[in-house]
Design a protein around this motif. Structure first.
Motif, short mmCIF file in Angstrom:
data_model
loop_
_atom_site.label_atom_id
_atom_site.label_comp_id
_atom_site.label_asym_id
_atom_site.label_seq_id
_atom_site.Cartn_x
_atom_site.Cartn_y
_atom_site.Cartn_z
N LEU A 1 4.81 -6.72 19.89
CA LEU A 1 5.19 -6.91 21.28
C LEU A 1 4.74 -5.69 22.11
N GLY A 2 4.34 -5.95 23.33
CA GLY A 2 3.84 -4.88 24.17
C GLY A 2 2.35 -5.03 24.41
N ARG A 3 1.96 -6.14 25.03
CA ARG A 3 0.54 -6.43 25.23
C ARG A 3 -0.13 -5.35 26.06
N THR A 4 0.53 -4.87 27.12
CA THR A 4 -0.08 -3.85 27.98
C THR A 4 -0.33 -2.57 27.21
N ARG A 5 0.64 -2.17 26.38
CA ARG A 5 0.46 -0.96 25.57
C ARG A 5 -0.68 -1.12 24.59
N MET A 6 -0.80 -2.29 23.99
CA MET A 6 -1.87 -2.52 23.02
C MET A 6 -3.24 -2.45 23.68
N ARG A 7 -3.36 -2.94 24.90
CA ARG A 7 -4.63 -2.83 25.62
C ARG A 7 -4.96 -1.38 25.91
N ALA A 8 -3.95 -0.58 26.27
CA ALA A 8 -4.19 0.84 26.50
C ALA A 8 -4.60 1.55 25.22
N ILE A 9 -4.01 1.15 24.10
CA ILE A 9 -4.37 1.74 22.82
C ILE A 9 -5.81 1.41 22.47
N ALA A 10 -6.21 0.17 22.72
CA ALA A 10 -7.60 -0.22 22.46
C ALA A 10 -8.57 0.61 23.30
N GLN A 11 -8.20 0.87 24.55
CA GLN A 11 -9.03 1.69 25.43
C GLN A 11 -9.17 3.11 24.89
N ARG A 12 -8.08 3.64 24.37
CA ARG A 12 -8.13 5.01 23.82
C ARG A 12 -9.06 5.07 22.61
N MET B 1 0.85 -1.18 0.00
CA MET B 1 0.00 0.00 0.00
C MET B 1 0.89 1.23 0.00
N VAL B 2 0.54 2.24 -0.80
CA VAL B 2 1.35 3.44 -0.93
C VAL B 2 1.20 4.30 0.31
N TYR B 3 2.31 4.83 0.77
CA TYR B 3 2.29 5.68 1.95
C TYR B 3 1.59 6.99 1.65
N ARG B 4 0.75 7.44 2.57
CA ARG B 4 0.02 8.69 2.42
C ARG B 4 0.23 9.53 3.66
N GLU B 5 0.63 10.79 3.48
CA GLU B 5 0.86 11.68 4.61
C GLU B 5 -0.46 11.99 5.31
N PRO B 6 -0.42 12.20 6.63
CA PRO B 6 -1.64 12.54 7.35
C PRO B 6 -2.23 13.84 6.84
N SER B 7 -3.54 13.87 6.74
CA SER B 7 -4.22 15.09 6.30
C SER B 7 -4.53 15.98 7.49
N ALA B 8 -4.89 17.24 7.19
CA ALA B 8 -5.09 18.21 8.26
C ALA B 8 -6.33 17.92 9.09
N ASP B 9 -7.31 17.21 8.52
CA ASP B 9 -8.55 16.96 9.25
C ASP B 9 -8.51 15.69 10.07
N GLU B 10 -7.37 15.03 10.17
CA GLU B 10 -7.25 13.82 10.97
C GLU B 10 -7.04 14.18 12.45
N VAL B 11 -7.69 13.42 13.32
CA VAL B 11 -7.51 13.56 14.76
C VAL B 11 -6.66 12.39 15.24
N GLU B 12 -5.48 12.69 15.73
CA GLU B 12 -4.57 11.63 16.16
C GLU B 12 -5.04 11.03 17.48
N LEU B 13 -5.26 9.72 17.46
CA LEU B 13 -5.69 9.00 18.66
C LEU B 13 -4.51 8.37 19.38
N VAL B 14 -3.58 7.84 18.62
CA VAL B 14 -2.46 7.10 19.20
C VAL B 14 -1.18 7.44 18.44
N ARG B 15 -0.12 7.69 19.17
CA ARG B 15 1.24 7.77 18.61
C ARG B 15 2.14 7.06 19.60
N ALA B 16 2.60 5.88 19.26
CA ALA B 16 3.35 5.06 20.21
C ALA B 16 4.53 4.41 19.52
#
Length: 278
Positions: free
Chosen positions: A141-152, A1-16
């Protein structure tokens, strides 16, 4: 899949940035031992020991993944980036989601062999309104982090609390980013890349030292070691004079940088002269 830069109307939920802590700790300890303990020992740098230290480091880098999840209207964009891999982008329709959960499985990676209990890889998955289960990330890897991401995510989308689904089987290798055994090709790559650096370190460690070799025809004592007839002792030592004790006398041997001193341990042996070590 071709990489696409984030657009201005996107709301970032997770950056990890998901870094396997177990691998990072073990790699740091082993590299510290190779860098500090081995040079102080006055012996050659063992190639095998350095390779053992590099394996968890390289595997930790392979398992380190950057994960970004953003919402744009009723859609969710997932971006995964890993070392030596192109950023992977998924865009999904979140309007049909009913539940978000983590799919947790045993990780297929050399890091699982390290002490610390079972190592689990987790992926984010969703259940749509028609009952279909869709995995939206790789197993990381990082099960605890993934659970926190799901919660977010569920908090932003106003969905029910996430559920953790643990499975006894290992994560599928083709669904894992940066995981999986290195295999023969990976191990050979480590050897090829590491050998020049280790040899350079070995030469640097022993550049100002000389070699001392004892051929034990009779019992002799050196540096707290008893060498029995038929044995040999050899090593690198700083320049200077060293004492070898025989049954009836002591012999003082000179070690010169870049030279080899060879002495046969017997009472009638003469004092050897250091010769250039080729």
């Amino acid at each position: 899949m071709v990489y696409r830069e984030p657009s201005a109307d996107e709301v970032e939920l997770v950056r990890a940035l998901l870094v396997p802590r177990r691998g990072a700790i073990v790699a740091a300890v082993l590299l510290l031992a190779v860098a500090v303990v081995v040079p102080l020992s006055g012996s050659d740098v063992p190639l095998f020991a350095a390779l053992v230290a590099l394996v968890p480091l390289i595997e930790t880098l392979r398992c380190t993944v950057s994960l970004r999840i953003a919402a744009r209207g009723g859609r969710v964009v997932v971006r995964e980036g890993a070392l030596f891999r192109r950023t992977r982008v998924r865009e999904l329709d979140a309007m049909t989601w009913r539940h978000v959960h983590t799919d947790e499985r045993a990780a297929r990676t050399w890091l699982a062999l390290l002490p610390g209990g079972a190592l689990l890889a987790a992926a984010l998955a969703v259940t749509t309104e028609d009952g279909t289960e869709v995995v939206i990330t790789s197993h990381l890897l990082g099960r605890t982090r993934m659970r926190a991401i799901a919660q977010r995510i569920v908090e932003h989308l106003a969905l029910p609390p996430p559920i953790a689904h643990e499975h006894p089987g290992p994560a599928m290798r083709e669904r894992i980013v940066g995981l999986g055994c290195l295999g023969l090709a990976g191990f050979l790559t480590i050897v090829i890349l590491a050998t020049p650096a280790i040899l350079a370190l070995q030469r640097r460690t022993t550049a100002g030292e000389g070699r001392l070799e004892l051929i034990c025809r009779e019992r002799c004592f050196f540096d707290g070691i008893t060498c029995l007839p038929g044995g040999t002792l050899e090593g690198s030592y700083p320049p200077g004079w060293y004492t070898v004790a025989l049954e009836h006398r002591e012999v003082h041997l000179r070690v010169v940088a870049g030279h080899r001193t060879t002495f046969e341990c017997r009472d009638d042996a003469g004092i050897p002269t250091p010769v250039p070590d080729r």
